[in-house]
Design a protein around this motif. Structure first.
Motif, PDB file in Angstrom:
ATOM      1  N   THR A 178      43.340  49.642 -56.360  1.00  0.00           N
ATOM      2  CA  THR A 178      43.910  50.154 -55.118  1.00  0.00           C
ATOM      3  C   THR A 178      45.372  50.550 -55.302  1.00  0.00           C
ATOM      4  O   THR A 178      46.075  50.048 -56.186  1.00  0.00           O
TER       5      THR A 178
ATOM      6  N   ARG B 126      64.119  42.429 -56.507  1.00  0.00           N
ATOM      7  CA  ARG B 126      62.933  42.605 -55.669  1.00  0.00           C
ATOM      8  C   ARG B 126      61.664  42.279 -56.435  1.00  0.00           C
ATOM      9  O   ARG B 126      60.744  41.639 -55.897  1.00  0.00           O
TER      10      ARG B 126
ATOM     11  N   ARG C 290      48.145  43.162 -61.146  1.00  0.00           N
ATOM     12  CA  ARG C 290      49.059  44.075 -60.468  1.00  0.00           C
ATOM     13  C   ARG C 290      49.941  44.802 -61.470  1.00  0.00           C
ATOM     14  O   ARG C 290      50.397  44.225 -62.458  1.00  0.00           O
TER      15      ARG C 290
ATOM     16  N   HIS D 281      48.296  49.743 -53.533  1.00  0.00           N
ATOM     17  CA  HIS D 281      48.678  48.712 -52.567  1.00  0.00           C
ATOM     18  C   HIS D 281      49.909  49.122 -51.768  1.00  0.00           C
ATOM     19  O   HIS D 281      49.941  49.016 -50.530  1.00  0.00           O
ATOM     20  N   THR D 282      50.941  49.590 -52.453  1.00  0.00           N
ATOM     21  CA  THR D 282      52.191  49.974 -51.807  1.00  0.00           C
ATOM     22  C   THR D 282      52.742  51.191 -52.525  1.00  0.00           C
ATOM     23  O   THR D 282      52.848  51.183 -53.756  1.00  0.00           O
ATOM     24  N   LEU D 283      53.110  52.216 -51.773  1.00  0.00           N
ATOM     25  CA  LEU D 283      53.664  53.420 -52.363  1.00  0.00           C
ATOM     26  C   LEU D 283      55.156  53.544 -52.014  1.00  0.00           C
ATOM     27  O   LEU D 283      55.509  53.581 -50.844  1.00  0.00           O
ATOM     28  N   ASN D 284      55.985  53.544 -53.061  1.00  0.00           N
ATOM     29  CA  ASN D 284      57.401  53.888 -52.911  1.00  0.00           C
ATOM     30  C   ASN D 284      58.154  52.991 -51.925  1.00  0.00           C
ATOM     31  O   ASN D 284      58.825  53.472 -51.004  1.00  0.00           O
ATOM     32  N   ASP D 285      58.067  51.696 -52.121  1.00  0.00           N
ATOM     33  CA  ASP D 285      58.878  50.748 -51.340  1.00  0.00           C
ATOM     34  C   ASP D 285      60.342  50.891 -51.751  1.00  0.00           C
ATOM     35  O   ASP D 285      60.668  50.776 -52.939  1.00  0.00           O
TER      36      ASP D 285
ATOM     37  N   THR E 144      56.295  51.043 -56.560  1.00  0.00           N
ATOM     38  CA  THR E 144      54.909  51.270 -56.156  1.00  0.00           C
ATOM     39  C   THR E 144      54.061  50.161 -56.762  1.00  0.00           C
ATOM     40  O   THR E 144      54.215  49.837 -57.947  1.00  0.00           O
ATOM     41  N   VAL E 145      53.189  49.567 -55.957  1.00  0.00           N
ATOM     42  CA  VAL E 145      52.377  48.445 -56.430  1.00  0.00           C
ATOM     43  C   VAL E 145      50.914  48.875 -56.497  1.00  0.00           C
ATOM     44  O   VAL E 145      50.340  49.338 -55.508  1.00  0.00           O
TER      45      VAL E 145
ATOM     46  N   LEU F 115      58.475  39.636 -55.779  1.00  0.00           N
ATOM     47  CA  LEU F 115      57.079  40.057 -55.693  1.00  0.00           C
ATOM     48  C   LEU F 115      56.176  39.340 -56.684  1.00  0.00           C
ATOM     49  O   LEU F 115      55.005  39.092 -56.393  1.00  0.00           O
TER      50      LEU F 115
ATOM     51  N   TYR G  65      53.398  47.032 -61.244  1.00  0.00           N
ATOM     52  CA  TYR G  65      54.530  47.435 -60.422  1.00  0.00           C
ATOM     53  C   TYR G  65      55.191  48.628 -61.119  1.00  0.00           C
ATOM     54  O   TYR G  65      55.721  48.490 -62.225  1.00  0.00           O
TER      55      TYR G  65
END
Length: 209
Positions: free
Chosen positions: A197, A42, A3, A199-203, A185-186, A46, A5
């Motif tokens: 992938t 945060r 991952r 995984h997460t955009l702009n948390d 973003t992950v 994660l 981050y």
């Protein structure tokens, strides 16, 4: 599962002053420093407790100041990577945003968009900008940690994501991934198929309040 981050630095002085960022070396505001601490907390949630990380950051002050509480939280040093900087706006850097807006020549809807001259002396073309951020991602991917953190800027975030996904540079003529100040973003890569992938955009949940 590997991952990455990707952190976009939080509020900086050029944001509140209405000035062009780019390579202008602004600092975090007091609010930005509070958010940088929240980002570090945060990320600690994660990243698995037993995992170690590699931490990379743009060398501009506002990014390095964002990386500092992350480095303290994880007990690592930040590796400063100039290629993670925001786009250079040449002579416009640090000037009022209105000054740039009056002179900026946007790219055409079709035709040459990457090597387009935006009409600002000393500014990077989009092609130059994308190419160096892709180079930064290549450096990060050569690291060995399964969990990595990269602190960059809102504009450059798009090219970090595109490079991770393996998009050709030419795709960046139109590709865009929007992120706000202080977002996380992950990006992930699985161990079996090595598929990558977004995984997460702009948390930004950690910035609440």
């Amino acid at each position: 599962m590997r991952r990455l981050y990707v952190v976009t630095h939080p509020e900086a002085t050029h944001h509140v002053a209405g000035r062009v960022g780019g390579w202008f070396d602004s600092r975090l505001t007091a609010r930005g420093r509070v958010h940088a601490t929240a980002i570090a907390a945060r990320l600690r949630e994660l990243v698995p407790p037993a995992a170690t990380i590699e931490l990379y950051s743009s060398d501009l002050r506002r990014a390095a100041e964002t990386a500092a509480p992350i480095a303290r939280r994880f007990g690592v040093d930040a590796v400063l990577v100039p290629d993670l900087r925001e786009k250079s706006y040449g002579v416009a850097g640090g000037r009022p945003q209105a000054w740039l807006d009056e002179r900026f020549v946007p790219p055409p809807a079709t035709g040459e968009r990457l090597d387009h001259d935006e009409g600002v002396e000393g500014a990077e073309t989009k092609l130059e900008w994308v190419t160096r951020v892709y180079r930064a991602v290549g450096r990060i991917r050569s690291g060995t940690a399964e969990h990595q953190v990269a602190v960059t800027h809102g504009g450059s975030l798009s090219w970090v994501v595109a490079a991770w996904l393996g998009l050709p540079v030419e795709a960046c003529a139109y590709a865009s991934f929007r992120a706000s100040a202080g977002g996380i973003t992950v990006l992930a890569e699985d161990d079996r198929f090595h598929n990558r992938t977004l995984h997460t955009l702009n948390d930004t949940g950690h910035l609440a309040g």
